[in-house]
Design a protein around this motif. Structure first.
Motif, PDB file in Angstrom:
ATOM      1  N   ARG A 125       0.825  -1.215   0.000  1.00 29.88           N
ATOM      2  CA  ARG A 125       0.000   0.000   0.000  1.00 29.88           C
ATOM      3  C   ARG A 125       0.860   1.266   0.000  1.00 29.88           C
ATOM      4  NH1 ARG A 125      -2.510   0.183   6.197  1.00 29.88           N
ATOM      5  NH2 ARG A 125      -0.516   0.475   7.286  1.00 29.88           N
ATOM      6  N   SER A 126       2.124   1.167   0.460  1.00 29.13           N
ATOM      7  CA  SER A 126       3.036   2.315   0.437  1.00 29.13           C
ATOM      8  C   SER A 126       4.097   2.110  -0.632  1.00 29.13           C
ATOM      9  CB  SER A 126       3.719   2.488   1.796  1.00 29.13           C
ATOM     10  OG  SER A 126       4.700   1.483   1.981  1.00 29.13           O
ATOM     11  N   VAL A 127       4.591   3.222  -1.178  1.00 27.39           N
ATOM     12  CA  VAL A 127       5.586   3.152  -2.258  1.00 27.39           C
ATOM     13  C   VAL A 127       6.870   2.493  -1.768  1.00 27.39           C
ATOM     14  CG1 VAL A 127       7.049   4.523  -3.794  1.00 27.39           C
ATOM     15  CG2 VAL A 127       4.648   5.128  -3.494  1.00 27.39           C
ATOM     16  N   VAL A 128       7.311   2.803  -0.543  1.00 23.21           N
ATOM     17  CA  VAL A 128       8.588   2.278  -0.044  1.00 23.21           C
ATOM     18  C   VAL A 128       8.566   0.758   0.028  1.00 23.21           C
ATOM     19  CG1 VAL A 128      10.187   2.225   1.909  1.00 23.21           C
ATOM     20  CG2 VAL A 128       9.133   4.382   1.237  1.00 23.21           C
ATOM     21  N   SER A 129       7.601   0.202   0.729  1.00 22.66           N
ATOM     22  CA  SER A 129       7.560  -1.253   0.881  1.00 22.66           C
ATOM     23  C   SER A 129       7.213  -1.955  -0.430  1.00 22.66           C
ATOM     24  CB  SER A 129       6.567  -1.649   1.975  1.00 22.66           C
ATOM     25  OG  SER A 129       7.080  -1.323   3.249  1.00 22.66           O
ATOM     26  N   ARG A 130       6.367  -1.330  -1.268  1.00 23.62           N
ATOM     27  CA  ARG A 130       6.048  -1.930  -2.563  1.00 23.62           C
ATOM     28  C   ARG A 130       7.313  -2.057  -3.408  1.00 23.62           C
ATOM     29  NH1 ARG A 130       2.665   1.829  -5.920  1.00 23.62           N
ATOM     30  NH2 ARG A 130       1.461   1.753  -3.985  1.00 23.62           N
ATOM     31  N   THR A 131       8.131  -1.006  -3.416  1.00 24.79           N
ATOM     32  CA  THR A 131       9.380  -1.031  -4.178  1.00 24.79           C
ATOM     33  C   THR A 131      10.312  -2.110  -3.636  1.00 24.79           C
ATOM     34  OG1 THR A 131       9.190   1.325  -4.669  1.00 24.79           O
ATOM     35  CG2 THR A 131      11.361   0.340  -4.915  1.00 24.79           C
ATOM     36  N   THR A 132      10.394  -2.219  -2.317  1.00 23.79           N
ATOM     37  CA  THR A 132      11.237  -3.253  -1.702  1.00 23.79           C
ATOM     38  C   THR A 132      10.763  -4.645  -2.085  1.00 23.79           C
ATOM     39  OG1 THR A 132      11.911  -1.885   0.162  1.00 23.79           O
ATOM     40  CG2 THR A 132      11.929  -4.266   0.518  1.00 23.79           C
ATOM     41  N   ILE A 133       9.461  -4.887  -2.026  1.00 21.34           N
ATOM     42  CA  ILE A 133       8.916  -6.208  -2.371  1.00 21.34           C
ATOM     43  C   ILE A 133       9.202  -6.546  -3.823  1.00 21.34           C
ATOM     44  CG2 ILE A 133       6.751  -7.474  -2.710  1.00 21.34           C
ATOM     45  CD1 ILE A 133       5.748  -6.047  -0.112  1.00 21.34           C
ATOM     46  N   LEU A 134       8.967  -5.611  -4.729  1.00 21.64           N
ATOM     47  CA  LEU A 134       9.211  -5.878  -6.153  1.00 21.64           C
ATOM     48  C   LEU A 134      10.702  -6.092  -6.426  1.00 21.64           C
ATOM     49  CD1 LEU A 134       6.703  -3.382  -7.842  1.00 21.64           C
ATOM     50  CD2 LEU A 134       6.370  -5.799  -7.281  1.00 21.64           C
ATOM     51  N   ASN A 135      11.567  -5.308  -5.776  1.00 23.17           N
ATOM     52  CA  ASN A 135      13.012  -5.498  -5.932  1.00 23.17           C
ATOM     53  C   ASN A 135      13.438  -6.871  -5.406  1.00 23.17           C
ATOM     54  OD1 ASN A 135      13.501  -3.011  -7.117  1.00 23.17           O
ATOM     55  ND2 ASN A 135      14.015  -1.992  -5.193  1.00 23.17           N
ATOM     56  N   PHE A 136      12.857  -7.282  -4.289  1.00 22.83           N
ATOM     57  CA  PHE A 136      13.166  -8.593  -3.718  1.00 22.83           C
ATOM     58  C   PHE A 136      12.787  -9.702  -4.714  1.00 22.83           C
ATOM     59  CE2 PHE A 136      12.544 -12.417  -1.280  1.00 22.83           C
ATOM     60  CZ  PHE A 136      13.434 -12.343  -0.219  1.00 22.83           C
ATOM     61  N   LEU A 137      11.582  -9.620  -5.262  1.00 24.96           N
ATOM     62  CA  LEU A 137      11.127 -10.632  -6.221  1.00 24.96           C
ATOM     63  C   LEU A 137      12.041 -10.682  -7.441  1.00 24.96           C
ATOM     64  CD1 LEU A 137       7.295  -9.858  -6.074  1.00 24.96           C
ATOM     65  CD2 LEU A 137       8.434 -11.856  -5.081  1.00 24.96           C
ATOM     66  N   ASP A 138      12.457  -9.515  -7.918  1.00 28.64           N
ATOM     67  CA  ASP A 138      13.305  -9.451  -9.110  1.00 28.64           C
ATOM     68  C   ASP A 138      14.718  -9.962  -8.844  1.00 28.64           C
ATOM     69  OD1 ASP A 138      11.166  -8.400 -10.477  1.00 28.64           O
ATOM     70  OD2 ASP A 138      11.869  -6.324 -10.390  1.00 28.64           O
ATOM     71  N   ALA A 139      15.165  -9.909  -7.572  1.00 31.03           N
ATOM     72  CA  ALA A 139      16.521 -10.358  -7.224  1.00 31.03           C
ATOM     73  C   ALA A 139      16.598 -11.856  -6.943  1.00 31.03           C
ATOM     74  CB  ALA A 139      17.022  -9.585  -6.006  1.00 31.03           C
TER      75      ALA A 139
END
Length: 293
Positions: A125-139
């Motif tokens: 729901r927040s940009v910070v954690s959403r970005t972290t989750i997507l970066n984690f998945l991509d890594a």
């Protein structure tokens, strides 16, 4: 087998009528994965406050491994009211620590050594954690055995079409309940067909390995390309349903990773979830006959 199985997202206190209990789908998921003997890890963030300290202490008491940095926001809380049917109703506080999970080099290294992850929509729901989750998945590793479970968990108004579509594009297993499936179908523009057809469409469109559909007392399904497993929901005396869905996901994924068939994994998941419904709170100790020891 020595790689991490990660629950990624919110870490919080569920404030129940009888007092506060550790909560959040990622911690519930990771806790139950650990009961099945796998190397689990809860990833989130806490505040630099007493509630954060208590959360880490409770994780330690439950033997739950975690990567949960302290950030300059309060530790998350959720007010939980249980209705007469034992169904929880949630009031989720905003702008809290788990809305601000940092993507650090250490977390990126964890992602590169993750065999499977379970994530949802709420922590995005927040940009910070959403970005972290997507970066984690991509890594995460790109090999065929890597599993990315989107346990959608729609809560209040904390989701939108973009969050759902980005998550569907990155996952290879979707877990969704019947009410959520109706909501997603409306967002995607195909509301006028039955539930199973909706599942087949999502399975094909996003090239999923599996789609898990839970329908409460009406049973659950696991769709894979070309086949479907159905299990009836056991009739039990419900204490509350908090964490039951997370235990289902953990039991299913753990069984698949251990090499069990979809049917076997589905049976274990159903039995695990039913047992959790008979207990108060989201993290009871599972009987050995369910774990398979």
């Amino acid at each position: 087998m020595n790689k991490f199985i990660v629950g990624l997202g919110e870490a919080l206190w569920d404030v129940l009528p009888e007092g506060k209990k550790i909560g959040g789908a990622p911690a519930n998921f990771a806790y139950h994965v650990s009961q099945f003997g796998l190397k689990s890890l809860a990833v989130s963030a806490i505040g630099k406050d007493k509630l954060g300290e208590e959360l880490l202490e409770r994780f330690d008491e439950n033997g739950l491994n975690c990567h949960i940095p302290a950030v300059d926001y309060p530790t998350g809380t959720v007010q939980v009211e249980i209705d007469r049917a034992g169904i929880p109703q949630y009031s989720i506080k905003e702008n809290v620590a788990w809305d601000n999970i940092p993507f650090t080099p250490e977390l990126e290294e964890i992602a590169r050594n993750t065999r499977a992850v379970c994530f949802g929509s709420l922590a995005q729901r927040s940009v910070v954690s959403r970005t972290t989750i997507l970066n984690f998945l991509d890594a995460m590793p790109k090999d065929e055995d890597t599993l990315k479970v989107f346990d959608i968990n729609l809560r209040q108004g904390f989701y939108n079409k973009e969050i759902i579509c980005e998550s569907l594009r990155r996952c290879n297993i979707l877990k969704i309940n019947d009410e959520e499936l109706v909501t997603v179908s409306r967002l995607k523009g195909y509301p006028g067909i039955d539930l199973q057809d909706k599942c087949w469409i999502l399975l094909g469109k996003y090239n999923l390995k599996m789609l898990i559909l839970t329908c409460g007392v009406n049973g659950s399904y696991v769709f894979t390309p070309g086949s479907v497993s159905f299990k009836a929901t056991p009739v039990v005396e419900v204490a509350d349903t908090v964490g039951a869905g997370d235990s289902f996901t953990a039991a299913f994924l753990s069984s698949i990773i251990k090499g069990r068939s979809v049917e076997e994994a589905h049976e274990t998941a159903v039995n695990t979830s039913a047992f959790v419904c008979t207990q108060n709170g989201a993290m009871p100790i599972l009987p050995k006959e369910i774990i398979g020891e």
